[in-house]
Design a protein around this motif. Structure first.
Motif, PDB file in Angstrom:
ATOM      1  N   GLN A   1       0.827  -1.205   0.000  1.00  0.00           N
ATOM      2  CA  GLN A   1       0.000   0.000   0.000  1.00  0.00           C
ATOM      3  C   GLN A   1       0.866   1.262   0.000  1.00  0.00           C
ATOM      4  OE1 GLN A   1      -2.560  -0.328   3.398  1.00  0.00           O
ATOM      5  NE2 GLN A   1      -3.757  -2.029   2.549  1.00  0.00           N
ATOM      6  N   GLN A   2       1.947   1.230   0.780  1.00  0.00           N
ATOM      7  CA  GLN A   2       2.857   2.378   0.807  1.00  0.00           C
ATOM      8  C   GLN A   2       3.511   2.597  -0.553  1.00  0.00           C
ATOM      9  OE1 GLN A   2       3.275   4.450   3.605  1.00  0.00           O
ATOM     10  NE2 GLN A   2       1.497   3.242   4.227  1.00  0.00           N
TER      11      GLN A   2
ATOM     12  N   GLN B   1       1.070   4.219  -2.895  1.00  0.00           N
ATOM     13  CA  GLN B   1       0.875   5.628  -2.574  1.00  0.00           C
ATOM     14  C   GLN B   1       2.032   6.474  -3.100  1.00  0.00           C
ATOM     15  OE1 GLN B   1       0.200   6.356   1.581  1.00  0.00           O
ATOM     16  NE2 GLN B   1       0.220   8.582   1.358  1.00  0.00           N
TER      17      GLN B   1
ATOM     18  N   LYS C   1       2.003   7.130  -6.802  1.00  0.00           N
ATOM     19  CA  LYS C   1       1.026   8.118  -7.268  1.00  0.00           C
ATOM     20  C   LYS C   1       1.408   9.555  -6.897  1.00  0.00           C
ATOM     21  CE  LYS C   1      -2.835   4.855  -6.871  1.00  0.00           C
ATOM     22  NZ  LYS C   1      -4.106   4.537  -6.149  1.00  0.00           N
ATOM     23  N   THR C   2       2.293   9.712  -5.893  1.00  0.00           N
ATOM     24  CA  THR C   2       2.575  11.052  -5.382  1.00  0.00           C
ATOM     25  C   THR C   2       3.989  11.538  -5.668  1.00  0.00           C
ATOM     26  OG1 THR C   2       3.150  10.105  -3.217  1.00  0.00           O
ATOM     27  CG2 THR C   2       0.873  10.815  -3.542  1.00  0.00           C
TER      28      THR C   2
END
Length: 340
Positions: free
Chosen positions: A199-200, A203, A206-207
């Motif tokens: 999950q990290q 994230q 995407k950022t």
């Protein structure tokens, strides 16, 4: 006495220092405890401090820089050639200083706290993945001794083990069934922990602007783009793209003597984990290039026909690292070549 360079041999609790004067001659030696070192350095006039790029080196480099000193980190494998006489801590520190004074050894850029955070993330994730694999392989071997064979692959084992535990007619003893169950519970905990890391990664993909740009390049996904960015940093430690690929060990190993040039396999220098991740991405692209008409696939297919799959994958790895360096250092976006 005014110093020009201070060389420090790092350790956990005891540090050995050698001071060099303006004529580049060693003039004194000192031993400092961990508590004394920072106090001692704070009292010194600003000068060059050199250390090996080993454990805790980046932490000390940041602290000494805050105290007004110039700091240089040297690769340990290059410092070893400057060691003279018996190996001891003072001679190690003197070798570090002389390697710096020679001026040829390329220094290692000091990592920021954010870069070290990224590296810690990937190291822990890699350890968890390795432990997960070890548990499954151990269970596969133990069950094989009882005539129960599990197909290759972690997903196959994940499906098979619960069914094996539920099957009362497969001949497993109650003791072994309990042991397998407990190990399988450990495996499920690891899976849950790894899910958080995935999950990290999603994230960050995407950022983070650098990771997002790298994913436009064939062969880069969220994981290996993140791994390469954590290793590359801002890329300014390399003056050109080919230096980045050489630092990661995907250039030919050279042996030249008497005017005869010989090139062998790649050097495999640098971080083996980062290199392997980029190579895996390159192999995926090469395996799917057949039948495609874009310029990159055309180049890959020609290379495969001439030199074979593995060499084509390494050549593409080299190209990917060079492209990544350009995208990160210049902030550009990937522009694929037109179709052939």
């Amino acid at each position: 006495m005014k110093l020009k360079t201070l060389a420090i041999d790092l350790a956990k609790n005891t540090f050995y220092l050698v001071g060099f004067d303006l004529d580049n001659q060693p003039v004194w030696r000192k031993k400092q405890s961990r508590r004394q070192l920072e106090i001692f350095i704070a009292k010194q006039e600003p000068h060059l401090i050199v250390m090996e790029a080993c454990a805790s080196a980046h932490h000390w480099a940041r602290r000494f820089s805050q105290l007004g000193h110039q700091v240089k980190l040297l690769p340990p494998q290059h410092v070893k050639a400057y060691l003279r006489g018996q190996k001891n801590d003072y001679n190690d520190a003197q070798a570090i200083g002389e390697a710096s004074l020679h001026g040829v050894t390329r220094s290692v850029p000091v990592k920021t706290v954010e870069q070290q955070d990224k590296q810690a993330f990937h190291r822990i994730r890699r350890q968890l993945m390795g432990e997960q694999t070890r548990i499954i392989n151990q269970l596969r071997g133990l069950l094989g001794e009882y005539g129960i064979i599990i197909d290759t692959g972690i997903h196959q084992a994940n499906k098979a083990i619960p069914l094996i535990l539920e099957d009362a007619e497969n001949g497993l003893t109650p003791k072994l069934r309990e042991l397998v169950y407990r190990q399988y519970q450990r495996y499920l905990v690891l899976r849950e922990e790894l899910a958080w890391y995935e999950q990290q990664l999603e994230q960050v993909a995407k950022t983070d602007p650098d990771v997002k740009r790298l994913q436009d390049v064939p062969g880069f996904g969220p994981v290996n783009a993140n791994v390469l960015c954590s290793w590359l940093g801002d890329g300014t430690q390399f003056s050109r793209a080919r230096d980045a690929s050489a630092a990661l060990g995907v250039v030919p190993r050279q042996h030249t003597t008497g005017g005869h040039d010989r090139l062998y396999g790649i050097t495999k220098r640098g971080d083996s984990y980062v290199r392997s991740m980029v190579v895996h991405g390159a192999r995926a692209v090469v395996s799917r290039a057949k039948g495609k008409t874009d310029a990159l696939s055309h180049w890959i297919n020609q290379l495969v026909a001439r030199r074979g799959f593995n060499k084509a994958a390494i050549a593409l790895t080299n190209k990917m690292i060079r492209i990544a360096w350009v995208l990160v250092t210049r902030g550009e976006r990937y522009k694929p070549a037109l179709s052939m």
